[in-house]
Design an enzyme around this catalytic site. Structure first.
Site, PDB file in Angstrom:
ATOM      1  N   GLY A 113       0.646  -1.120  -0.082  1.00 28.90           N
ATOM      2  CA  GLY A 113       0.097  -0.052  -0.147  1.00 28.90           C
ATOM      3  C   GLY A 113       0.858   1.154  -0.069  1.00 28.90           C
ATOM      4  N   ASN A 114       0.400   2.137   0.741  1.00 28.76           N
ATOM      5  CA  ASN A 114       1.036   3.697   0.606  1.00 28.76           C
ATOM      6  C   ASN A 114       2.587   3.643   1.217  1.00 28.76           C
ATOM      7  OD1 ASN A 114      -0.907   5.065  -0.896  1.00 28.76           O
ATOM      8  ND2 ASN A 114      -2.093   5.135   0.868  1.00 28.76           N
ATOM      9  N   THR A 116       4.474   1.107   1.650  1.00 25.54           N
ATOM     10  CA  THR A 116       5.235   0.077   0.926  1.00 25.54           C
ATOM     11  C   THR A 116       5.692   0.879  -0.169  1.00 25.54           C
ATOM     12  OG1 THR A 116       3.665  -1.699   1.668  1.00 25.54           O
ATOM     13  CG2 THR A 116       5.240  -2.040  -0.367  1.00 25.54           C
ATOM     14  N   ASP A 138      -8.139  -0.429   1.546  1.00 21.46           N
ATOM     15  CA  ASP A 138      -8.609   0.762   1.608  1.00 21.46           C
ATOM     16  C   ASP A 138      -8.875   1.375   0.550  1.00 21.46           C
ATOM     17  OD1 ASP A 138      -8.390   0.545   4.350  1.00 21.46           O
ATOM     18  OD2 ASP A 138      -6.631   1.510   4.564  1.00 21.46           O
ATOM     19  N   GLU A 233     -13.661   3.233  10.282  1.00 26.51           N
ATOM     20  CA  GLU A 233     -12.601   3.255  11.422  1.00 26.51           C
ATOM     21  C   GLU A 233     -12.100   4.659  11.901  1.00 26.51           C
ATOM     22  OE1 GLU A 233      -9.716   1.106  10.118  1.00 26.51           O
ATOM     23  OE2 GLU A 233      -8.617   0.534  12.162  1.00 26.51           O
ATOM     24  N   ARG A 287     -10.134  -8.717   5.612  1.00 22.59           N
ATOM     25  CA  ARG A 287      -8.902  -8.704   5.232  1.00 22.59           C
ATOM     26  C   ARG A 287      -8.590 -10.199   4.802  1.00 22.59           C
ATOM     27  NH1 ARG A 287      -4.850  -4.826   7.909  1.00 22.59           N
ATOM     28  NH2 ARG A 287      -3.692  -6.685   8.326  1.00 22.59           N
TER      29      ARG A 287
END
Ligand code: F6P
Length: 359
Positions: A113-114, A116, A138, A233, A287
């Site tokens: 994701g971001n 990474t 997300d 969340e 997930r």
């Protein structure tokens, strides 16, 4: 010449990681045959730092299309710590470069994701040949319309809302369902609409608890004995929205585990409306498990595209889907940015048109 291709999965896992690994491997073997060797780096950047790896064989990639999680393991290794020398005195960037060199890799594929992507970009700037692949439930990676893992999570969260609907009706309750997504509300917005939620609260649109209660009361007055509130969340109220992110995360951490936005919203709704209220937090279930058909297709598209990039030696990029076409973006154009729900998002308009309260 034989190519040695490293592959790692970093950050939180999601359905579709294994399907993407399979997509990369199968397409590489088809295109390059014996001229490719794949090295699996274990547990994300942690494994790259520590030199933990596994030489993969074609058989290792069998049966992966439907398998949840990641066969390579994953770990969160925060980007902000990558250039910080901690107590163990390890220079992480130097260690990652050393592993890459020791393994004689021609390139490294980073699925994540971001966070990474930020580290992938850093490694690319350090001279390594990097290709990114965008995963996250997300769906908040800049430059791609969709990430693998997202649609499976939408299906799971929608199923939760569906099931909660029947019990909410039986008991005449307000049910608050907490859906993953700390900074981006895509998952809550999609699942909320798919599951027919009455109120949807997103991190991008600060809520006002009085408006939330008014929506519940309006429904009750119109004859609906229950309400479903889909809460991201990371949903925050107007006061929290004015704070610095650090301040409100500290405030929430101080309040302990039970003090999620959803629990606080539920308590306030029960107090103000007098209606019995319950909370449901599906959490990491969103997930887990097998990827849905959409994600299997997307993972295969992304994985096989990455294989093409390896063959063409096109590095410093990450795979993306834009307007239905698989392309690649430069890592430096993507890293450090994220994709949140814009006010102009069509789905917000649809929600409002449907009488869904956005708080
Ligand atoms: O980024 C994916 C995500 O599932 C977010 O929606 C959630 O806030 C976070 O990861 C949870 O992280 P962890 O698995 O570390 O608890």
């Amino acid at each position: 010449m034989k190519k040695r291709v490293g592959i790692l999965t970093a950050g939180g896992d999601c359905p579709g990681l294994n399907a993407t690994i399979r997509g990369v491997a199968k397409a590489l073997y088809v295109r390059m045959g014996d001229n490719v060797e794949i090295i699996g780096i274990l547990n994300g950047y942690h494994g790259l730092i520590n030199g933990d790896y596994k030489k993969m064989e074609p058989d290792d990639f069998r049966g992966l299309l439907t398998l949840g999680g990641t066969i390579l393991g994953t770990k969160r290794t925060p980007f902000k710590m990558m250039q910080v020398i901690e107590e163990d005195k390890i220079d992480k960037v130097a260690a990652m470069k050393k592993t890459y060199k020791d393994l004689k890799l021609d390139c490294l594929l980073c699925l994540g994701g971001n966070g990474t992507h930020k580290t992938a970009n850093l490694l690319s700037q350090e001279g390594l040949n990097i290709i990114g692949l965008p995963k996250t439930i997300d769906n908040d990676i800049y430059g791609t319309d969709v990430t693998f893992g997202f649609h499976t999570a939408v299906d799971i969260a929608t199923d939760v809302i569906d099931r909660i609907h029947t019990t909410a009706g039986s008991h005449s309750r307000v049910m608050c369902i907490e859906i993953m997504g700390n900074k981006a509300g895509w998952l809550t917005l999609y699942a909320g609409i798919a599951g027919g939620a009455d109120i949807i609260l997103l991190p991008e649109l600060p809520y006002d608890i009085d408006r939330v209660c008014a929506a519940v009361e309006r429904r009750a007055k119109n004859g609906s004995n229950f309400s479903i509130i889909a809460v991201a969340e990371g949903a925050l109220n107007a006061e929290e929205a004015r704070m610095k992110r650090k301040e409100w995360t500290a405030k929430r951490a101080e309040a302990g585990f039970g003090a999620t936005a959803t629990n606080r919203i539920a308590a306030a709704v029960q107090k103000k409306t007098g209606m019995e209220t319950r909370v449901c937090i599906p959490g990491h279930m969103q997930r887990g498990g097998t990827p849905c058909a959409y994600d299997r297709v997307l993972s295969t598209q992304f994985g096989s595209h990455a294989a093409k990039l390896v063959e063409a030696e096109r590095y410093g990029v990450t795979v993306a889907m834009v307007n239905g076409r698989v392309i690649e973006n430069r890592l430096e154009d993507v890293a450090g940015k994220s994709r949140n729900i814009p006010e102009s998002c069509d789905l917000l308009t649809v929600a409002r048109r449907m009488g869904i309260s956005l708080g």
